[in-house]
Design a protein around this motif. Structure first.
Motif, PDB file in Angstrom:
ATOM      1  N   GLY A 115      -8.922  19.119  -3.695  1.00 52.77           N
ATOM      2  CA  GLY A 115      -8.892  19.743  -2.189  1.00 52.77           C
ATOM      3  C   GLY A 115      -9.257  20.941  -2.076  1.00 52.77           C
ATOM      4  O   GLY A 115      -9.240  21.522  -1.004  1.00 52.77           O
ATOM      5  N   LEU A 116      -9.933  21.692  -3.149  1.00 53.02           N
ATOM      6  CA  LEU A 116     -10.457  22.960  -2.982  1.00 53.02           C
ATOM      7  C   LEU A 116     -11.270  23.164  -2.134  1.00 53.02           C
ATOM      8  O   LEU A 116     -11.461  24.172  -1.369  1.00 53.02           O
ATOM      9  N   ILE A 117     -12.503  22.429  -2.287  1.00 59.14           N
ATOM     10  CA  ILE A 117     -13.767  22.662  -1.720  1.00 59.14           C
ATOM     11  C   ILE A 117     -13.755  22.801  -0.146  1.00 59.14           C
ATOM     12  O   ILE A 117     -14.318  23.504   0.460  1.00 59.14           O
ATOM     13  N   SER A 118     -12.903  22.135   0.453  1.00 59.76           N
ATOM     14  CA  SER A 118     -12.640  22.091   1.832  1.00 59.76           C
ATOM     15  C   SER A 118     -12.078  23.815   2.278  1.00 59.76           C
ATOM     16  O   SER A 118     -12.107  23.909   3.380  1.00 59.76           O
ATOM     17  N   HIS A 119     -11.438  24.329   1.358  1.00 60.29           N
ATOM     18  CA  HIS A 119     -10.830  25.832   1.786  1.00 60.29           C
ATOM     19  C   HIS A 119     -11.585  26.650   1.029  1.00 60.29           C
ATOM     20  O   HIS A 119     -11.354  28.038   1.157  1.00 60.29           O
ATOM     21  N   LEU A 120     -12.738  26.465   0.610  1.00 59.97           N
ATOM     22  CA  LEU A 120     -13.349  27.896   0.215  1.00 59.97           C
ATOM     23  C   LEU A 120     -14.154  28.416   1.407  1.00 59.97           C
ATOM     24  O   LEU A 120     -15.382  27.978   1.839  1.00 59.97           O
ATOM     25  N   ASP A 162     -22.271  16.698   8.880  1.00 60.81           N
ATOM     26  CA  ASP A 162     -22.898  18.097   8.004  1.00 60.81           C
ATOM     27  C   ASP A 162     -21.397  18.423   7.444  1.00 60.81           C
ATOM     28  O   ASP A 162     -21.484  19.499   6.993  1.00 60.81           O
ATOM     29  N   GLY A 163     -20.626  17.520   7.000  1.00 61.35           N
ATOM     30  CA  GLY A 163     -19.344  18.064   6.361  1.00 61.35           C
ATOM     31  C   GLY A 163     -19.783  18.166   4.872  1.00 61.35           C
ATOM     32  O   GLY A 163     -20.717  17.940   4.288  1.00 61.35           O
ATOM     33  N   LEU A 164     -18.929  19.323   4.284  1.00 59.88           N
ATOM     34  CA  LEU A 164     -19.487  19.868   2.900  1.00 59.88           C
ATOM     35  C   LEU A 164     -19.456  18.881   2.026  1.00 59.88           C
ATOM     36  O   LEU A 164     -20.153  19.085   1.056  1.00 59.88           O
ATOM     37  N   VAL A 168     -25.100  14.002   0.617  1.00 57.54           N
ATOM     38  CA  VAL A 168     -26.312  14.462   0.908  1.00 57.54           C
ATOM     39  C   VAL A 168     -26.379  16.141   1.140  1.00 57.54           C
ATOM     40  O   VAL A 168     -27.051  16.754   0.875  1.00 57.54           O
ATOM     41  N   ASN A 169     -25.092  16.762   1.356  1.00 60.09           N
ATOM     42  CA  ASN A 169     -25.006  18.157   1.646  1.00 60.09           C
ATOM     43  C   ASN A 169     -24.259  18.713   0.062  1.00 60.09           C
ATOM     44  O   ASN A 169     -24.549  19.921  -0.318  1.00 60.09           O
ATOM     45  N   LEU A 170     -23.285  18.104  -0.639  1.00 54.45           N
ATOM     46  CA  LEU A 170     -22.852  18.533  -1.825  1.00 54.45           C
ATOM     47  C   LEU A 170     -23.464  18.492  -2.914  1.00 54.45           C
ATOM     48  O   LEU A 170     -23.694  19.504  -3.773  1.00 54.45           O
TER      49      LEU A 170
END
Length: 199
Positions: A115-120, A162-164, A168-170
């Motif tokens: 769950g980390l990446i959503s809170h960086l 466009d979500g992290l 395609v974005n990660l």
């Protein structure tokens, strides 16, 4: 601490005491994600943004008594809940920010991040710092116990391209911060992106 980090800390402080009760059935998903990380006995693994420490028992089981398990979190209340649950027996808990880890360069074999990446606040800088502490060839697991669409539905919003965490974005984000993505799974019952630390 920056305003961004203060907001993250406030978010989790308000939810820490109730966190494990809100998500009681996530244990098997955590264990499966740890298995996918491919740890071996004696490995040194970091749980980045460890929260209440739910990944620490399966991480300890994977690396054995000869391994090293570290849990790092920004929020004292979350670490307090980890201790209350007895999970400090499975790993050493550190109060620290992933933007500035108190670890030597290349000191770790693998990073588990639930769950980390959503809170960086600054994903590029944070992923680069995780890369710094992992040896070349070491691994990273970005995990969530439910997929992007299921999480969006839970939060009453629509999934957006466009979500992290969209592949395609990660993938380019990881590539630009010292990682090479090796696997990407986004299903209703799990999100798991695996990457290898480039040499």
């Amino acid at each position: 601490m920056s305003d961004d980090h203060t907001h993250v800390q406030e978010f989790f402080t308000a939810r820490a005491a109730d966190w494990d009760r809100r998500f009681p059935d996530d244990g098997p998903a955590y264990a499966a994600a740890v298995t996918a990380l491919g740890l071996r006995p004696g490995d040194r693994v970091l749980d980045a943004g460890c929260g209440t420490g739910r990944a620490l028992p399966p991480l300890r089981a994977a690396v054995g008594t000869s391994g090293v398990v570290l849990g790092v979190d920004l929020t004292p209340a979350m670490l307090h809940e980890a201790v209350r649950a007895g999970r400090d027996r499975d790993g050493r808990l550190l109060l620290a920010d992933v933007i500035a880890l108190p670890l030597r360069t290349a000191a770790i074999d693998a990073v588990f991040a639930a769950g980390l990446i959503s809170h960086l606040p600054h994903p590029g800088e944070d992923l680069r710092e995780l890369a710094r502490v992992v040896r070349p060839g070491g691994t990273l697991a970005l995990f969530h116990p439910i997929g992007r669409a299921a999480l969006a539905a839970r939060q009453g919003r629509r999934i957006t391209p466009d979500g992290l965490r969209a592949e395609v974005n990660l993938r380019p984000l990881l590539a630009g911060t010292g990682w090479r993505m090796t696997s990407y799974i986004d299903e209703d019952d799990r999100f798991l992106a695996l990457a290898v630390r480039e040499g």
